[in-house]
Design a protein around this motif. Structure first.
Motif, PDB file in Angstrom:
ATOM      1  N   GLY A  94      70.689  17.081 144.569  1.00  0.00           N
ATOM      2  CA  GLY A  94      70.330  16.950 143.165  1.00  0.00           C
ATOM      3  C   GLY A  94      69.953  15.518 142.857  1.00  0.00           C
ATOM      4  N   GLY A  95      69.821  15.196 141.585  1.00  0.00           N
ATOM      5  CA  GLY A  95      69.519  13.821 141.190  1.00  0.00           C
ATOM      6  C   GLY A  95      68.025  13.544 141.193  1.00  0.00           C
ATOM      7  N   SER A  96      67.664  12.396 140.590  1.00  0.00           N
ATOM      8  CA  SER A  96      66.244  12.059 140.450  1.00  0.00           C
ATOM      9  C   SER A  96      65.878  10.708 141.043  1.00  0.00           C
ATOM     10  N   GLY A  97      66.858   9.892 141.450  1.00  0.00           N
ATOM     11  CA  GLY A  97      66.535   8.621 142.094  1.00  0.00           C
ATOM     12  C   GLY A  97      65.731   7.688 141.220  1.00  0.00           C
ATOM     13  N   THR A  98      66.195   7.460 139.999  1.00  0.00           N
ATOM     14  CA  THR A  98      65.440   6.688 139.012  1.00  0.00           C
ATOM     15  C   THR A  98      65.052   5.298 139.515  1.00  0.00           C
ATOM     16  N   ARG A  99      65.926   4.654 140.269  1.00  0.00           N
ATOM     17  CA  ARG A  99      65.652   3.277 140.704  1.00  0.00           C
ATOM     18  C   ARG A  99      64.576   3.203 141.783  1.00  0.00           C
ATOM     19  N   LEU A 100      64.121   4.357 142.269  1.00  0.00           N
ATOM     20  CA  LEU A 100      63.026   4.371 143.234  1.00  0.00           C
ATOM     21  C   LEU A 100      61.711   4.843 142.590  1.00  0.00           C
ATOM     22  N   TRP A 101      61.625   4.726 141.275  1.00  0.00           N
ATOM     23  CA  TRP A 101      60.355   4.947 140.575  1.00  0.00           C
ATOM     24  C   TRP A 101      59.377   3.858 141.029  1.00  0.00           C
ATOM     25  N   PRO A 102      58.079   4.132 141.141  1.00  0.00           N
ATOM     26  CA  PRO A 102      57.365   5.329 140.701  1.00  0.00           C
ATOM     27  C   PRO A 102      57.246   6.425 141.758  1.00  0.00           C
ATOM     28  N   SER A 103      57.784   6.214 142.958  1.00  0.00           N
ATOM     29  CA  SER A 103      57.678   7.256 143.981  1.00  0.00           C
ATOM     30  C   SER A 103      58.620   8.410 143.699  1.00  0.00           C
TER      31      SER A 103
END
Length: 439
Positions: free
Chosen positions: A12-21
């Protein structure tokens, strides 16, 4: 199957700190950030041949199910996929997996792993996993404690206690993410990083939840029993799952139980939480640079540069993170990597779609890439995998290559057509079409 091990991967999760990928529609565990496989695929491969391992179970959300199954097929892995109706933190998800395992094998042991972690030494991981599983069979709930390599402030820590049988230690305390000076003290005093991976007998975890958080255990068990099975997929019952309490496993059980233990782990580990962690885990050149995609670096040092779209050139810079996607570019200092979440929060507050979704969407074997738009029309490029099926909208289409088969006709390469109502088509081979939707 009395002693069967069930690897369970929490996805789960979205990995916000690895935006924009990394964004909600394609989060970090499915991205090939280090090497040719995603961290999700690497997690599967670490446990596929583990002695005693039975079926691999993945717990994920509905919108990630297609990515889970697609990436498992790429590496030839067979899975059981448990679908959460909604995200309710880690304890309900893990409880549902435990309920599933206990129903299949009453004495089954769960090896609970995060899908988005990087572990360099697979053999060392497997040795630690078997140690943890052995201890779990004695009734302990074991977490992996990673030997720190630096005073990191982005991880929680574990203070180990006395040695226990089976090669594990008791836990004196779980501590939250510290400031730098506290982290240095933890390092000197022999604390471990809290990896968030566990081993436990399914029945033991559910018994502890019965004691401390009965709403979680009861709701999870009901969600499994009332769930619906569709091939490899188990859809948890939404009503039952909604009765569980939103809480992490650490808060629900680990910080309260007298059965907690830590298995010391000597493997190189990262939760790949931000771009500086990707740089740290990547192979770098003599100048400390790592580059992926259409990138050229001149007179640079300590730079991570990657592109999934435009050419990226960097000259005379140091210690930067440069990440380019088709619709967004991030540039920041490496030591500001944690601040990427702040930028994403600003985009969310502004209602920007790029905070959540990539411009290029993929589902059902079809990639949809926006080309241009005007006040009267929106043009996109659709790339079909062989066998992909979809309903084309009211639009004008031009087949650039391949062929799209409808019920009454086939749109071959070069065909143009105005569709006055939706048309169901199937790609008989890999195909590409321009689709123009008039406003």
């Amino acid at each position: 199957m009395v002693d069967a091990i069930y690897p369970v991967i929490l996805c789960g999760g979205s990995g916000t700190r690895l935006w924009p990928s990394s964004r909600s529609d394609r989060p970090k565990q499915f991205l090939k950030l280090i090497g040719d496989r995603s961290s999700f695929q690497e997690t599967i491969l670490r446990v596929m041949d583990l002695p005693g391992a039975h079926e691999i179970v993945v717990v994920t959300g509905r919108h990630m199910a297609e990515l889970v199954e697609r990436q498992a097929r790429e590496i030839g892995a067979n899975l059981v996929v448990i679908i959460e109706p909604e995200a309710r933190d880690s304890a309900p998800a893990i409880a549902a997996a435990a309920a599933y395992v206990r129903a299949k094998t009453p004495d089954g042991v769960v090896l609970m792993l995060a899908a988005d972690h990087h572990i360099a030494e697979v053999d060392v991981f497997r040795e630690a996993a078997l140690t943890a599983v052995s201890a779990a069979r004695t009734g302990l709930i074991v977490t992996f404690g990673v030997q720190p390599t630096n005073p990191a402030t982005g991880f929680g820590y574990i203070k180990p206690g006395e040695a226990l049988p089976s090669g594990v230690k008791s836990i004196d305390a779980f501590v939250e993410k510290p400031d730098l000076e506290t982290a240095k003290r933890y390092l000197a005093e022999g604390y471990y990083w809290n990896s968030g991976n566990f081993a436990f007998a399914a029945k033991t975890l559910l018994e502890e939840l019965d004691t401390y958080e009965p709403a979680i255990s009861n709701g999870a068990i009901d969600a499994v029993e009332k769930g619906s099975r569709d091939g490899i997929t188990l859809h948890l019952d939404a009503g039952a799952f909604a009765t569980t309490t939103k809480k992490s496993l650490d808060y629900a059980v680990m910080e309260r139980t007298d059965k907690a233990a830590v298995a010391p782990a000597a493997f190189t580990w990262s939760d790949l939480g931000a771009w500086d962690a990707i740089w740290e885990a990547s192979i770098r050149d003599l100048s400390g640079n790592t580059a992926t995609g259409d990138v050229h670096l001149i007179n640079t040092r300590g730079v991570l540069a990657r592109s999934n779209g435009p050419f990226v050139g960097a000259i005379g810079v140091e210690d930067l993170l440069i990440v380019a996607e088709s619709d967004a570019v991030l540039v920041c200092r490496r030591d500001d990597a944690q601040a990427v979440k702040t930028l994403v929060d600003v985009l969310k507050a502004s209602g920007r779609d790029i905070a959540h979704r990539h411009a290029i969407a993929f589902s059902g074997g079809i990639e949809r890439q926006p080309v241009t738009r005007s006040a009267k029309a929106e043009v996109s490029l659709w790339r079909f995998e062989a066998g992909a099926m979809t309903s084309l909208p009211v639009s004008s289409i031009q087949v650039l290559d391949g062929a799209l088969e409808a019920e009454t006709e086939t749109y071959a390469q070069g065909a143009r057509a105005d569709l006055h109502s939706p048309v169901m088509v199937r790609a008989g081979e890999a195909s590409t079409a321009l689709v123009t939707v008039w406003r």
